[in-house]
Design a protein around this motif. Structure first.
Motif, PDB file in Angstrom:
ATOM      1  N   VAL A 109      -9.589  30.057 -29.886  1.00 49.21           N
ATOM      2  CA  VAL A 109     -10.131  28.742 -30.224  1.00 49.21           C
ATOM      3  C   VAL A 109     -11.345  28.511 -29.343  1.00 49.21           C
ATOM      4  O   VAL A 109     -11.235  28.471 -28.111  1.00 49.21           O
ATOM      5  CB  VAL A 109      -9.078  27.645 -30.004  1.00 49.21           C
ATOM      6  N   ASP A 110     -12.499  28.360 -29.949  1.00 50.50           N
ATOM      7  CA  ASP A 110     -13.741  28.224 -29.186  1.00 50.50           C
ATOM      8  C   ASP A 110     -13.699  27.013 -28.261  1.00 50.50           C
ATOM      9  O   ASP A 110     -13.341  25.903 -28.678  1.00 50.50           O
ATOM     10  CB  ASP A 110     -14.934  28.081 -30.133  1.00 50.50           C
ATOM     11  N   GLY A 111     -14.072  27.250 -26.999  1.00 46.33           N
ATOM     12  CA  GLY A 111     -14.214  26.153 -26.046  1.00 46.33           C
ATOM     13  C   GLY A 111     -12.930  25.462 -25.652  1.00 46.33           C
ATOM     14  O   GLY A 111     -12.971  24.329 -25.150  1.00 46.33           O
ATOM     15  N   ALA A 112     -11.791  26.106 -25.834  1.00 49.10           N
ATOM     16  CA  ALA A 112     -10.508  25.462 -25.521  1.00 49.10           C
ATOM     17  C   ALA A 112     -10.392  25.191 -24.028  1.00 49.10           C
ATOM     18  O   ALA A 112     -10.519  26.100 -23.206  1.00 49.10           O
ATOM     19  CB  ALA A 112      -9.356  26.341 -25.994  1.00 49.10           C
ATOM     20  N   GLU A 113     -10.146  23.943 -23.670  1.00 49.03           N
ATOM     21  CA  GLU A 113      -9.999  23.550 -22.274  1.00 49.03           C
ATOM     22  C   GLU A 113      -8.688  22.825 -22.003  1.00 49.03           C
ATOM     23  O   GLU A 113      -8.205  22.836 -20.866  1.00 49.03           O
ATOM     24  CB  GLU A 113     -11.169  22.664 -21.842  1.00 49.03           C
ATOM     25  N   ILE A 114      -8.127  22.173 -23.018  1.00 46.97           N
ATOM     26  CA  ILE A 114      -6.862  21.453 -22.858  1.00 46.97           C
ATOM     27  C   ILE A 114      -5.919  21.880 -23.973  1.00 46.97           C
ATOM     28  O   ILE A 114      -6.306  21.918 -25.140  1.00 46.97           O
ATOM     29  CB  ILE A 114      -7.076  19.925 -22.891  1.00 46.97           C
ATOM     30  N   ALA A 115      -4.683  22.208 -23.596  1.00 48.31           N
ATOM     31  CA  ALA A 115      -3.703  22.707 -24.558  1.00 48.31           C
ATOM     32  C   ALA A 115      -2.400  21.940 -24.430  1.00 48.31           C
ATOM     33  O   ALA A 115      -2.008  21.511 -23.341  1.00 48.31           O
ATOM     34  CB  ALA A 115      -3.457  24.196 -24.337  1.00 48.31           C
ATOM     35  N   LEU A 116      -1.701  21.797 -25.547  1.00 47.16           N
ATOM     36  CA  LEU A 116      -0.441  21.059 -25.590  1.00 47.16           C
ATOM     37  C   LEU A 116       0.641  21.956 -26.175  1.00 47.16           C
ATOM     38  O   LEU A 116       0.410  22.663 -27.163  1.00 47.16           O
ATOM     39  CB  LEU A 116      -0.595  19.802 -26.459  1.00 47.16           C
TER      40      LEU A 116
ATOM     41  N   ALA B  73      13.792  18.053 -25.969  1.00 45.67           N
ATOM     42  CA  ALA B  73      12.396  18.297 -26.324  1.00 45.67           C
ATOM     43  C   ALA B  73      11.606  18.433 -25.029  1.00 45.67           C
ATOM     44  O   ALA B  73      11.774  17.635 -24.102  1.00 45.67           O
ATOM     45  CB  ALA B  73      11.829  17.160 -27.169  1.00 45.67           C
ATOM     46  N   VAL B  74      10.756  19.446 -24.962  1.00 43.69           N
ATOM     47  CA  VAL B  74       9.911  19.665 -23.794  1.00 43.69           C
ATOM     48  C   VAL B  74       8.458  19.699 -24.265  1.00 43.69           C
ATOM     49  O   VAL B  74       8.106  20.479 -25.148  1.00 43.69           O
ATOM     50  CB  VAL B  74      10.258  20.976 -23.072  1.00 43.69           C
ATOM     51  N   VAL B  75       7.646  18.837 -23.684  1.00 41.50           N
ATOM     52  CA  VAL B  75       6.215  18.792 -23.999  1.00 41.50           C
ATOM     53  C   VAL B  75       5.452  19.087 -22.711  1.00 41.50           C
ATOM     54  O   VAL B  75       5.759  18.532 -21.655  1.00 41.50           O
ATOM     55  CB  VAL B  75       5.804  17.433 -24.586  1.00 41.50           C
ATOM     56  N   THR B  76       4.469  19.973 -22.809  1.00 45.92           N
ATOM     57  CA  THR B  76       3.723  20.444 -21.645  1.00 45.92           C
ATOM     58  C   THR B  76       2.230  20.383 -21.930  1.00 45.92           C
ATOM     59  O   THR B  76       1.795  20.743 -23.026  1.00 45.92           O
ATOM     60  CB  THR B  76       4.109  21.901 -21.312  1.00 45.92           C
ATOM     61  N   LEU B  77       1.461  19.944 -20.954  1.00 46.19           N
ATOM     62  CA  LEU B  77       0.008  19.897 -21.067  1.00 46.19           C
ATOM     63  C   LEU B  77      -0.606  20.872 -20.069  1.00 46.19           C
ATOM     64  O   LEU B  77      -0.283  20.842 -18.880  1.00 46.19           O
ATOM     65  CB  LEU B  77      -0.521  18.495 -20.802  1.00 46.19           C
ATOM     66  N   TYR B  78      -1.474  21.742 -20.566  1.00 44.15           N
ATOM     67  CA  TYR B  78      -2.164  22.720 -19.720  1.00 44.15           C
ATOM     68  C   TYR B  78      -3.659  22.432 -19.743  1.00 44.15           C
ATOM     69  O   TYR B  78      -4.195  21.965 -20.746  1.00 44.15           O
ATOM     70  CB  TYR B  78      -1.960  24.143 -20.275  1.00 44.15           C
ATOM     71  N   ARG B  79      -4.329  22.759 -18.636  1.00 41.98           N
ATOM     72  CA  ARG B  79      -5.783  22.681 -18.651  1.00 41.98           C
ATOM     73  C   ARG B  79      -6.379  23.752 -17.743  1.00 41.98           C
ATOM     74  O   ARG B  79      -5.744  24.228 -16.807  1.00 41.98           O
ATOM     75  CB  ARG B  79      -6.272  21.300 -18.250  1.00 41.98           C
ATOM     76  N   ARG B  80      -7.591  24.138 -18.075  1.00 38.21           N
ATOM     77  CA  ARG B  80      -8.279  25.153 -17.286  1.00 38.21           C
ATOM     78  C   ARG B  80      -8.489  24.668 -15.869  1.00 38.21           C
ATOM     79  O   ARG B  80      -8.832  23.528 -15.626  1.00 38.21           O
ATOM     80  CB  ARG B  80      -9.622  25.496 -17.938  1.00 38.21           C
ATOM     81  N   SER B  81      -8.294  25.579 -14.932  1.00 42.41           N
ATOM     82  CA  SER B  81      -8.426  25.219 -13.520  1.00 42.41           C
ATOM     83  C   SER B  81      -9.882  24.911 -13.209  1.00 42.41           C
ATOM     84  O   SER B  81     -10.779  25.608 -13.704  1.00 42.41           O
ATOM     85  CB  SER B  81      -7.924  26.369 -12.668  1.00 42.41           C
TER      86      SER B  81
ATOM     87  N   GLU C 293      -6.623  12.972 -28.615  1.00 41.29           N
ATOM     88  CA  GLU C 293      -7.973  13.350 -29.017  1.00 41.29           C
ATOM     89  C   GLU C 293      -8.613  14.344 -28.048  1.00 41.29           C
ATOM     90  O   GLU C 293      -9.551  15.058 -28.414  1.00 41.29           O
ATOM     91  CB  GLU C 293      -8.855  12.100 -29.118  1.00 41.29           C
ATOM     92  N   ASP C 294      -8.120  14.397 -26.812  1.00 41.43           N
ATOM     93  CA  ASP C 294      -8.693  15.287 -25.814  1.00 41.43           C
ATOM     94  C   ASP C 294      -8.169  16.715 -25.919  1.00 41.43           C
ATOM     95  O   ASP C 294      -8.720  17.634 -25.304  1.00 41.43           O
ATOM     96  CB  ASP C 294      -8.384  14.767 -24.404  1.00 41.43           C
ATOM     97  N   VAL C 295      -7.112  16.915 -26.691  1.00 41.71           N
ATOM     98  CA  VAL C 295      -6.470  18.223 -26.797  1.00 41.71           C
ATOM     99  C   VAL C 295      -7.262  19.114 -27.758  1.00 41.71           C
ATOM    100  O   VAL C 295      -7.774  18.653 -28.775  1.00 41.71           O
ATOM    101  CB  VAL C 295      -5.016  18.069 -27.275  1.00 41.71           C
ATOM    102  N   ASP C 296      -7.337  20.407 -27.438  1.00 44.39           N
ATOM    103  CA  ASP C 296      -8.061  21.360 -28.274  1.00 44.39           C
ATOM    104  C   ASP C 296      -7.136  22.258 -29.099  1.00 44.39           C
ATOM    105  O   ASP C 296      -7.428  22.559 -30.259  1.00 44.39           O
ATOM    106  CB  ASP C 296      -8.948  22.253 -27.401  1.00 44.39           C
ATOM    107  N   VAL C 297      -6.055  22.716 -28.497  1.00 41.02           N
ATOM    108  CA  VAL C 297      -5.196  23.702 -29.143  1.00 41.02           C
ATOM    109  C   VAL C 297      -3.737  23.353 -28.854  1.00 41.02           C
ATOM    110  O   VAL C 297      -3.407  22.876 -27.763  1.00 41.02           O
ATOM    111  CB  VAL C 297      -5.549  25.131 -28.667  1.00 41.02           C
ATOM    112  N   ILE C 298      -2.876  23.580 -29.849  1.00 37.19           N
ATOM    113  CA  ILE C 298      -1.477  23.155 -29.759  1.00 37.19           C
ATOM    114  C   ILE C 298      -0.568  24.271 -30.255  1.00 37.19           C
ATOM    115  O   ILE C 298      -0.827  24.877 -31.302  1.00 37.19           O
ATOM    116  CB  ILE C 298      -1.230  21.890 -30.613  1.00 37.19           C
ATOM    117  N   GLU C 299       0.489  24.538 -29.513  1.00 41.57           N
ATOM    118  CA  GLU C 299       1.599  25.344 -29.999  1.00 41.57           C
ATOM    119  C   GLU C 299       2.791  24.408 -30.125  1.00 41.57           C
ATOM    120  O   GLU C 299       3.259  23.852 -29.123  1.00 41.57           O
ATOM    121  CB  GLU C 299       1.914  26.490 -29.029  1.00 41.57           C
ATOM    122  N   LEU C 300       3.278  24.205 -31.344  1.00 42.62           N
ATOM    123  CA  LEU C 300       4.409  23.298 -31.526  1.00 42.62           C
ATOM    124  C   LEU C 300       5.540  23.983 -32.279  1.00 42.62           C
ATOM    125  O   LEU C 300       5.364  25.022 -32.903  1.00 42.62           O
ATOM    126  CB  LEU C 300       3.980  21.994 -32.196  1.00 42.62           C
TER     127      LEU C 300
END
Length: 395
Positions: free
Chosen positions: A370-377, A387-395, A286-293
């Motif tokens: 994506v407006d206001g994107a702070e967390i990405a998966l 399978a590789v899953v990665t979580l990114y977030r704004r510094s 639920e905390d994720v904003d944008v996803i590339e899968l």
């Protein structure tokens, strides 16, 4: 304690139909790698180790490619993990920085491909690396007269339809969404919008998949510069640094070779990697904003919604029906157009996903922002498998 790791520079060529441009893989890497270095504001001489991902090539193609950026004598690793090769190169680079071995690394991905369906026959004098997968597929549903890749992922879609009442239209809606997203991506191989009817009525490949629901073969390259927190601060790159907050790689488990076509394409691998990432980062889907899968086929995107925990089992069709995976919904999935539209040069795909999410979190994605994107998966899958899953977030 492991060090924090940041993406500080990314680059990417346009992804193109094989043979469309008169270039070779060293040219591709020079273009993408130079962009990433310039984005980070450093010279190649600052790179301590290089990780080069590709699937089709010779043993030291990584060296031949990276030499276009400089000849500094640093370690260069050649990485091959099928379609998850690019994110595997990223995974290795991150590990060495997190472990305090180095402070600055370059991950490169590239592919120069042949036109047409992927060749998966392997060499005749040794075991096919996908042999167990094909044997399992044949035991589950037989071997149809269709290319192997869409057949194995198409079967997973059929199983989802049989279990949960998902329809062919659900898969077509995913392709419709991703083709629409790609109209805003100048680096995408396809930038055309299609109607849902055009997608459903395009050439059948393997039910429920039609041509416009399948990723194309592609030429292209992508790159990322990674740094430790100490190096980021030393160079004053905090404003552009995107933290890799968590990352996990998994490989096949016994479920892959059982009776489920969904598990055969790596559902449990993806699910386990995603859960490890959420736990490590202390967040929920639920905390994720944008996803590339990894939407190599529309069926796989729908299945992966459930593997990543975006919804309960059997509820993925509802997400696409309700518009929860596009602009205005809970998540924007594949704003780049995904593999279906952006293209899929195997070794470059994972790093292209990294580049897209870095631009999104920096607010540099232009028309597809994506407006206001702070967390990405990020989710990158390779049969064979990883399978590789990665979580990114704004510094």
């Amino acid at each position: 304690m492991s060090q924090k790791v940041y993406v500080v520079g990314v680059g990417m060529t346009p992804f193109e139909k094989p043979g469309r441009r008169d270039w070779d893989y060293p040219d591709m890497v020079k273009e993408a790698g130079t962009q990433a270095l310039e984005d980070a504001g450093i010279d190649y001489s600052a790179i301590e180790q290089v990780f080069c991902g590709y699937v089709y090539g010779d043993s030291t193609s990584g060296q031949r490619a990276a030499y276009e950026l400089g000849l500094t004598g640093v370690p260069i690793y050649n990485v091959n993990n099928n379609c998850s090769t690019g994110s595997t190169a990223l995974f290795m680079a991150r590990q060495l920085i997190a472990g305090g071995i180095i402070d600055t690394a370059l991950a490169l991905g590239f592919e120069k491909m042949q036109r047409g369906s992927l060749k998966t026959d392997g060499q005749e004098d040794r075991a096919n690396p996908l042999g167990r997968h094909f044997e399992t597929m044949a035991s589950q549903r037989g071997f149809a007269r269709a290319p192997a890749a869409p057949q194995i992922f198409g079967n997973a879609g059929l199983e989802h339809m049989e279990r949960y009442g998902t329809t062919a239209e659900h898969f077509a809606k995913i392709a419709h969404k991703n083709h629409l997203h790609s109209t805003n991506n100048p680096r995408s191989q396809f930038q055309d919008e299609y109607t849902l009817e055009q997608i459903l009525e395009s050439r059948p490949v393997h039910h429920p998949l039609t041509m416009l629901q399948c990723c194309p073969t592609s030429d292209g390259s992508a790159a990322a510069v990674l740094m430790s927190e100490a190096k980021v601060r030393e160079l004053g790159l905090q404003d552009q640094a995107i933290e890799i907050a968590a990352m996990s790689m998994t490989t096949d488990m016994p479920s892959s070779f059982g009776k489920s076509a969904i598990d055969l394409v790596g559902f449990e691998m993806s699910q386990k990697a995603a859960r490890q990432v959420y736990q490590s980062a202390g967040i929920t889907p639920e905390d994720v904003d944008v996803i590339e899968l990894h939407d190599c086929f529309s069926t796989n995107e729908l299945i992966t919604y459930e593997a990543l925990g975006l919804c309960d089992l059997g509820q993925a069709g509802r997400l696409i029906d309700e518009g929860q995976v596009t602009y205005g919904g809970k998540w924007v999935v594949n704003p780049s157009g995904g593999l279906i539209s952006k293209g899929h040069p195997l070794g470059a795909t994972g790093l292209a996903q990294c580049a897209e999410l870095t631009w999104q979190l920096r607010g540099q994605a232009e028309r597809r922002q994506v407006d206001g994107a702070e967390i990405a998966l990020q989710h990158n899958l390779g049969l064979g498998g990883a399978a590789v899953v990665t979580l990114y977030r704004r510094s």
